[in-house]
Structures are given as structure tokens and as C-alpha cells.
Design a protein around this motif. Structure first.
Motif, PDB file in Angstrom:
ATOM      1  N   MET A  75      11.343  25.559  46.695  1.00  0.00           N
ATOM      2  CA  MET A  75       9.980  26.040  46.664  1.00  0.00           C
ATOM      3  C   MET A  75       9.180  25.305  47.731  1.00  0.00           C
ATOM      4  N   LYS A  76       8.191  25.982  48.231  1.00  0.00           N
ATOM      5  CA  LYS A  76       7.262  25.355  49.171  1.00  0.00           C
ATOM      6  C   LYS A  76       5.885  25.920  48.912  1.00  0.00           C
ATOM      7  N   GLU A  90       7.161  20.520  49.134  1.00  0.00           N
ATOM      8  CA  GLU A  90       8.353  21.358  49.134  1.00  0.00           C
ATOM      9  C   GLU A  90       9.562  20.572  48.677  1.00  0.00           C
ATOM     10  N   GLY A  91      10.520  21.282  48.115  1.00  0.00           N
ATOM     11  CA  GLY A  91      11.744  20.660  47.645  1.00  0.00           C
ATOM     12  C   GLY A  91      12.413  21.526  46.603  1.00  0.00           C
ATOM     13  N   ASN A  92      13.376  20.932  45.913  1.00  0.00           N
ATOM     14  CA  ASN A  92      14.078  21.621  44.836  1.00  0.00           C
ATOM     15  C   ASN A  92      13.419  21.236  43.520  1.00  0.00           C
ATOM     16  N   PHE A  93      12.659  22.157  42.945  1.00  0.00           N
ATOM     17  CA  PHE A  93      11.903  21.903  41.730  1.00  0.00           C
ATOM     18  C   PHE A  93      12.444  22.764  40.598  1.00  0.00           C
ATOM     19  N   TYR A 145       7.803  23.882  39.232  1.00  0.00           N
ATOM     20  CA  TYR A 145       6.760  24.323  40.161  1.00  0.00           C
ATOM     21  C   TYR A 145       6.595  23.314  41.285  1.00  0.00           C
ATOM     22  N   ALA A 146       5.983  23.775  42.388  1.00  0.00           N
ATOM     23  CA  ALA A 146       5.609  22.906  43.500  1.00  0.00           C
ATOM     24  C   ALA A 146       4.101  22.701  43.445  1.00  0.00           C
ATOM     25  N   GLY A 147       3.658  21.525  43.799  1.00  0.00           N
ATOM     26  CA  GLY A 147       2.221  21.245  43.822  1.00  0.00           C
ATOM     27  C   GLY A 147       1.857  20.204  42.784  1.00  0.00           C
ATOM     28  N   PRO A 148       0.616  19.891  42.652  1.00  0.00           N
ATOM     29  CA  PRO A 148      -0.531  20.456  43.368  1.00  0.00           C
ATOM     30  C   PRO A 148      -0.625  19.921  44.795  1.00  0.00           C
ATOM     31  N   ALA A 162       2.957  30.449  49.736  1.00  0.00           N
ATOM     32  CA  ALA A 162       3.901  30.135  48.668  1.00  0.00           C
ATOM     33  C   ALA A 162       5.246  30.778  48.990  1.00  0.00           C
ATOM     34  N   LEU A 163       6.303  29.969  48.992  1.00  0.00           N
ATOM     35  CA  LEU A 163       7.659  30.453  49.249  1.00  0.00           C
ATOM     36  C   LEU A 163       8.575  29.959  48.136  1.00  0.00           C
ATOM     37  N   MET A 164       9.449  30.827  47.633  1.00  0.00           N
ATOM     38  CA  MET A 164      10.401  30.417  46.608  1.00  0.00           C
ATOM     39  C   MET A 164      11.697  31.204  46.770  1.00  0.00           C
ATOM     40  N   LYS A 165      12.813  30.476  46.765  1.00  0.00           N
ATOM     41  CA  LYS A 165      14.137  31.087  46.805  1.00  0.00           C
ATOM     42  C   LYS A 165      14.874  30.724  45.521  1.00  0.00           C
TER      43      LYS A 165
END
Length: 63
Positions: free
Chosen positions: A1-2, A18-21, A24-27, A40-43
Motif C-alpha cells: 500500500m502507498k 508505504e509498505g506491506n501493511f 492500512y497505510a497512514g496517517p 492511494a495505491l494498493m496491490k
């Protein structure tokens, strides 16, 4: 996620998380409030070439 937040104050630049969560990513924060953009990007996996989420939105009403 980023998750990336860019302020319209160009001197302030962007902040990102960003990273492997697992949840969720953030805040992500910037010093100035107001108008800017959020990306927002998520794979599904880090090696995947397909995004589940690929979105760019205004962070507030920029009008």
C-alpha cells in the motif's frame, strides 16, 4: 500500500507512507492545511502488477 499527500504549498512537498501493511497505510500529515491531492495505491501482493486501488483525489474543496 502507498498513501501520498501533496500540499498545494509547493515548498512543503509531499509526505507518504508505504509498505506491506495488514490493515492500512497512514496517517500522513503536512504542516499546512487546505487544498492538495491524495494518492492511494494498493496491490494484493508486492509482486503484483495489478492495482486493486489506484486513485488520486483532492484532499479538500479546492475551489
Amino acid at each position: 500500500m502507498k498513501l501520498k499527500l501533496c500540499s498545494n504549498y509547493t515548498a512543503e512537498g509531499c509526505a507518504s507512507d508505504e509498505g506491506n501493511f495488514s490493515q492500512y497505510a497512514g496517517p500522513v500529515y503536512r504542516a499546512h492545511g487546505g487544498c492538495g491531492t491524495v494518492t492511494a495505491l494498493m496491490k494484493n501482493t508486492s509482486s503484483s502488477s495489478t492495482y486493486l486501488v489506484n486513485a488520486v483525489r483532492d484532499s479538500t474543496n479546492c475551489n
